[in-house]
Scaffold this motif. Structure first.
Motif: not given
Lengths: 175, 243
Positions: A4, A7-8, A11-12, A41-42, A44-46, A48-49, A52, B59, B62-64, B66-67, B71, B74, B152, B234
């Motif tokens: 985990e 993974r973080h 992503f970062n 944001q959308e 990065y959200l996708r 993040w999901k 893997d 920005i 906000n991106i960071l 998200i984690s 999910v 993981a 969000e 979303n």
């Protein structure tokens, strides 16, 4: 490092490496600050999901752009937004520029916004995201030759607009 | 074979920063080539400057954030404690709320009619409280419909309450957005035509089809409701769908 944590960290890294460029790209394609943030944001959200599924970190940038473009298309598949006034789109700090330079930059920005999407998008991918013609070709699913033609025409249209509006007949005069 | 001037100009216009050795050699092969290259460099600098936009302060933050989203495999495989608590609180609230007067399913003929009727009933009253920060258990209320609100959305909820919808109970909330307060009605058992818009009393409505149910975003024309579309779509997620 646990899975985990790793993974973080991945992503970062994606956020730090590409977040700014993706935002700028999103701004130029959608023309609205709130929408651009939303798209990024959308994206990065996708990401993040589905992180893997990203096996090659070297392909991350293209992967993120693909997600963003798909999200943009999905969001606006039924409703094409009007571009907002370019002055509200562009929020960069230009105070360091001389008045003449500001005028030229403003005209150039307006001209970029007025480019047809088929010219604007490859130009954005190249100038904002640093893609090569080959990468743009793969991203847009068109031949490299077509990409080069579109990029050439995009620049010609921008130069033509600058000349037409009397800003310059020679790019040397801009500086 | 060396590059002719026409090919060189085409390359300059298409990929001025190309590192192709032949192209780089051509740049200084004659005064004519050299001048064209200089002009292209100058234009490119201008173009790069024009396309460079200042990054908003929030920005990256906000991106960071998200984690923090749970999910699949993981994410933590066990249900977070707060979600269980929220679910329990939500059920409790639902039971209490059911015991109170609940005027549901008045028999509106259409979503349009419902939204108009409901908003006229108490839309402005709730909107007037937009400056408040709700003390309600936001996640608990969403959990009572087996959905959860992503940060969000949850972070910008100012006022929230249960409300009737065409097909049972739903959620009426006011969001504090950059464009001012916006009303959102969550209808967990109602289907809508996605992105359909309607107008009434000077207000605009954008309907959003969700994975579970739908929502109506209600605001004024100047608030750019479309910007909230993906946030809403979303951010109201079936519970545990990512776990």
């Amino acid at each position: 490092m646990s899975n985990e944590s790793s993974r973080h960290a991945r992503f970062n890294q994606l956020a730090e490496n590409y977040g700014a460029d993706l935002y700028r790209y999103a701004m130029w394609i959608c023309g609205n600050d709130a929408l651009a943030k939303d798209l990024v944001q959308e994206t990065y959200l996708r990401a993040w999901k589905a992180l893997d599924k990203l096996n090659d970190i070297g392909a991350a940038k293209s992967w993120l752009i693909t997600i963003l473009r798909r999200e943009y298309a999905r969001t606006f598949e039924r409703k094409v937004p009007k571009f907002t006034d370019v002055e509200t789109v562009v929020i960069t700090e230009d105070s360091e520029l001389a008045p003449d330079d500001r005028t030229e930059i403003k005209l150039l920005r307006q001209s970029i916004m007025e480019l047809a999407p088929k010219y604007r998008e490859p130009l954005l991918l190249q100038v904002v995201l640093g893609h090569s013609c080959q990468e743009i070709s793969e991203q847009l699913g068109i031949s490299k030759s077509a990409v080069m033609t579109q990029l050439f025409r995009a620049r010609e249209q921008l130069k033509s607009r600058l000349r037409k509006d009397g800003v310059t007949g020679n790019v040397h005069e801009l500086f | 074979m060396s590059m002719n001037f026409s090919e060189f100009i085409r390359q300059l216009g298409a990929e001025p920063l190309s590192q192709d050795p032949e192209f780089l050699r051509a740049r200084s092969s004659s005064p004519e080539f050299h001048q064209a290259a200089e002009e292209a460099d100058a234009f490119e600098e201008k173009l790069t400057r024009a396309m460079d936009l200042q990054l908003p302060d929030d920005i990256m933050k906000n991106i960071l954030q998200i984690s923090r989203h749970p999910v699949g495999s993981a994410a933590a495989s066990t249900t977070p404690w707060w979600r269980s608590m929220a679910l329990a609180a939500g059920i409790l609230i639902a039971i209490v709320a059911t015991g109170i007067t609940w005027n549901m399913n008045r028999g509106w003929d259409s979503v349009d009619e419902y939204v108009t009727d409901h908003y006229r009933h108490d839309g402005s009253g709730l909107l007037a409280r937009a400056g408040e920060k709700t003390t309600q258990d936001i996640q608990g209320i969403f959990a009572s419909f087996n959905v959860e609100a992503a940060p969000e959305l949850a972070d910008i909820v100012s006022v929230i309450k249960y409300c009737p919808t065409p097909n049972g109970k739903g959620i009426h909330m006011v969001l504090n957005t950059r464009a001012g307060p916006v009303t959102v009605i969550y209808m967990p058992a109602t289907e809508v035509n996605d992105r359909e818009t309607l107008d009434f009393d000077g207000m605009q409505v954008l309907l959003v089809s969700l994975e579970k149910g739908s929502a109506a975003i209600i605001g004024t024309g100047s608030q750019g409701l479309l910007a909230l579309y993906s946030v809403i779509q979303n951010s109201i997620i079936p519970e545990f769908s990512n776990a």
